[in-house]
Design a protein around this motif. Sequence first.
Motif, PDB file in Angstrom:
ATOM      1  N   LEU A 207      46.238  49.473  36.592  1.00  0.00           N
ATOM      2  CA  LEU A 207      45.780  49.070  35.263  1.00  0.00           C
ATOM      3  C   LEU A 207      44.436  49.670  34.892  1.00  0.00           C
ATOM      4  N   GLY A 208      43.789  50.355  35.827  1.00  0.00           N
ATOM      5  CA  GLY A 208      42.464  50.898  35.566  1.00  0.00           C
ATOM      6  C   GLY A 208      41.411  49.820  35.452  1.00  0.00           C
ATOM      7  N   CYS A 209      41.577  48.735  36.199  1.00  0.00           N
ATOM      8  CA  CYS A 209      40.676  47.588  36.091  1.00  0.00           C
ATOM      9  C   CYS A 209      39.502  47.739  37.056  1.00  0.00           C
ATOM     10  N   PRO A 210      38.258  47.748  36.556  1.00  0.00           N
ATOM     11  CA  PRO A 210      37.091  47.866  37.433  1.00  0.00           C
ATOM     12  C   PRO A 210      36.878  46.595  38.247  1.00  0.00           C
ATOM     13  N   PRO A 211      36.125  46.682  39.343  1.00  0.00           N
ATOM     14  CA  PRO A 211      35.975  45.541  40.253  1.00  0.00           C
ATOM     15  C   PRO A 211      35.449  44.275  39.592  1.00  0.00           C
ATOM     16  N   GLU A 212      34.489  44.408  38.669  1.00  0.00           N
ATOM     17  CA  GLU A 212      33.899  43.201  38.098  1.00  0.00           C
ATOM     18  C   GLU A 212      34.911  42.429  37.246  1.00  0.00           C
ATOM     19  N   ILE A 213      35.754  43.135  36.486  1.00  0.00           N
ATOM     20  CA  ILE A 213      36.784  42.457  35.707  1.00  0.00           C
ATOM     21  C   ILE A 213      37.886  41.958  36.639  1.00  0.00           C
TER      22      ILE A 213
ATOM     23  N   VAL B 179      41.094  45.312  28.016  1.00  0.00           N
ATOM     24  CA  VAL B 179      41.652  46.009  26.852  1.00  0.00           C
ATOM     25  C   VAL B 179      40.540  46.631  26.018  1.00  0.00           C
ATOM     26  N   THR B 180      39.475  45.882  25.796  1.00  0.00           N
ATOM     27  CA  THR B 180      38.340  46.405  25.020  1.00  0.00           C
ATOM     28  C   THR B 180      37.729  47.622  25.701  1.00  0.00           C
ATOM     29  N   LEU B 181      37.568  47.533  27.035  1.00  0.00           N
ATOM     30  CA  LEU B 181      37.004  48.653  27.790  1.00  0.00           C
ATOM     31  C   LEU B 181      37.880  49.899  27.651  1.00  0.00           C
ATOM     32  N   LYS B 182      39.206  49.729  27.752  1.00  0.00           N
ATOM     33  CA  LYS B 182      40.091  50.886  27.729  1.00  0.00           C
ATOM     34  C   LYS B 182      40.259  51.475  26.330  1.00  0.00           C
TER      35      LYS B 182
ATOM     36  N   ILE C 171      47.753  52.477  33.212  1.00  0.00           N
ATOM     37  CA  ILE C 171      48.752  51.768  32.420  1.00  0.00           C
ATOM     38  C   ILE C 171      48.143  51.181  31.151  1.00  0.00           C
ATOM     39  N   THR C 172      46.967  50.572  31.264  1.00  0.00           N
ATOM     40  CA  THR C 172      46.350  49.941  30.090  1.00  0.00           C
ATOM     41  C   THR C 172      46.038  50.969  29.012  1.00  0.00           C
ATOM     42  N   SER C 173      45.465  52.088  29.401  1.00  0.00           N
ATOM     43  CA  SER C 173      45.102  53.116  28.423  1.00  0.00           C
ATOM     44  C   SER C 173      46.324  53.689  27.722  1.00  0.00           C
TER      45      SER C 173
ATOM     46  N   GLU D 205      48.623  41.878  21.911  1.00  0.00           N
ATOM     47  CA  GLU D 205      49.867  42.372  22.509  1.00  0.00           C
ATOM     48  C   GLU D 205      49.579  43.130  23.801  1.00  0.00           C
ATOM     49  N   ALA D 206      48.569  43.974  23.767  1.00  0.00           N
ATOM     50  CA  ALA D 206      48.234  44.741  24.967  1.00  0.00           C
ATOM     51  C   ALA D 206      47.798  43.825  26.109  1.00  0.00           C
ATOM     52  N   SER D 207      47.012  42.795  25.810  1.00  0.00           N
ATOM     53  CA  SER D 207      46.539  41.899  26.868  1.00  0.00           C
ATOM     54  C   SER D 207      47.694  41.136  27.499  1.00  0.00           C
ATOM     55  N   HIS D 208      48.714  40.793  26.707  1.00  0.00           N
ATOM     56  CA  HIS D 208      49.878  40.118  27.281  1.00  0.00           C
ATOM     57  C   HIS D 208      50.661  41.054  28.191  1.00  0.00           C
TER      58      HIS D 208
END
Length: 423
Positions: free
Chosen positions: A183-189, A221-224, A232-234, A247-250
């Motif tokens: 998902l491209g999620c950084p550690p803090e999130i 979602v805001t970050l991407k 995947i998120t981007s 929709e994207a967050s779901h």
Amino acid sequence: MFGVRSLSTPQSHAPAESCPVLHGSPIESDEQRVPMYSPEFAADPHRVYREMRRRYGSLAPVELAPGVPATLVIGYGTAVRILNDPDHFPADPRAWQKNIPADCPILPLLEWRPMASRSAGTDFTRYRGAITASIDEVDLYALHSVVEGLATPLINSFCEDGSAELIRQYVFPLVFQAVNYLLGCPPEIGAQVAAGTAALLEGVDAEKGNQMLGEALMSLVTLKRAEPQRDITSVLLRHPARLDDVEASHHVSQVYGSGIEFQLNLITNTLLLILTDERFGDSILGGNLSSRDAIDEVLFNDPPLANLLITYPRHPILIDDVWLPAHQPVVISMAACNNDPAIRTGDLTGNRSHLAWGLGPHACPARPLAYLIAQEAIDQLLDALPEIELNLPNRTPDWRPGPFHRALTELPVTFPPTSPLNI
């Protein structure tokens, strides 16, 4: 059998308004329903499936939670017909959930969300295109290296101890970090997602956990949107479907939820098979069978999400001589259907005709990713600790109760202490 049966053949499959048979409904029946949320069901679901098949045939009356009726599909052929007929059996639960109490324990899992697995028609087409395109963008070669890189330090954290609880110390953290990567999620999130998820699962301040999880997903979602990458998120956000932030967050939430639960159970159930069945334990370590063969046997016998392909008929409908009521869950039991005697013949090695990935328009689009992560995680562990043995206190595994998953509570093991692997 519950409901009203007709003299139609088992192939009957027609909307109620077009058929001259009296309408019936499992809701109106006095037939006792099988509770799928009990510890007894979790302890030995295959015994329950066999009894259902003997008593009811291909369709059984069940309760998903106290007071929540459903029909469980346990016949393989019947399941295939339903899964390939989204016009009569859509996945949208909105009509059903109108009459479900807000405190129903399974409502958060089944309620409608703006994503493909809960939609029909044009909404389904739009969402499905976006999520499939985002998953197809994943670089499998890079993912292979990522999983290997995640496995090594986790194994090193316990390899000198001579024992470990694999779910807590190895499988869950590996799967969670792999999903963060996808998902491209950084550690803090990711840490915020983990904290919110834990609060929800443990039932401790669940409302705050849900809020924390929602805020974390929106942050991602805001970050991407601001800093898109190849994840995947981007890809979801730049897809022509033009998903909005909600929709994207779901969709991101679904990747976390189903991805982690499915992957965690697939790996642990496969390790349990390898460590308890001499056909696999000896063969895998000796090179005759691969971990992929063990994974496929688990997908046949104990699929990680055993009963989570759910549809809601738009109208009362007759199938296999049983009237199914409108807007009541029809749940495909992948586990029961895979073990239907009508299709279980001979050696399963190399046979991948099971329903663990679903079938039809709602089939899972992420199976290459799931296979890769599971096989790499298992191979890394067995290569590093070839003399690993199961260490269950009561010599029998303990399974988490629940109607939908097939999930161990723990997987304790012992092994000769080993020096850390080179990183």
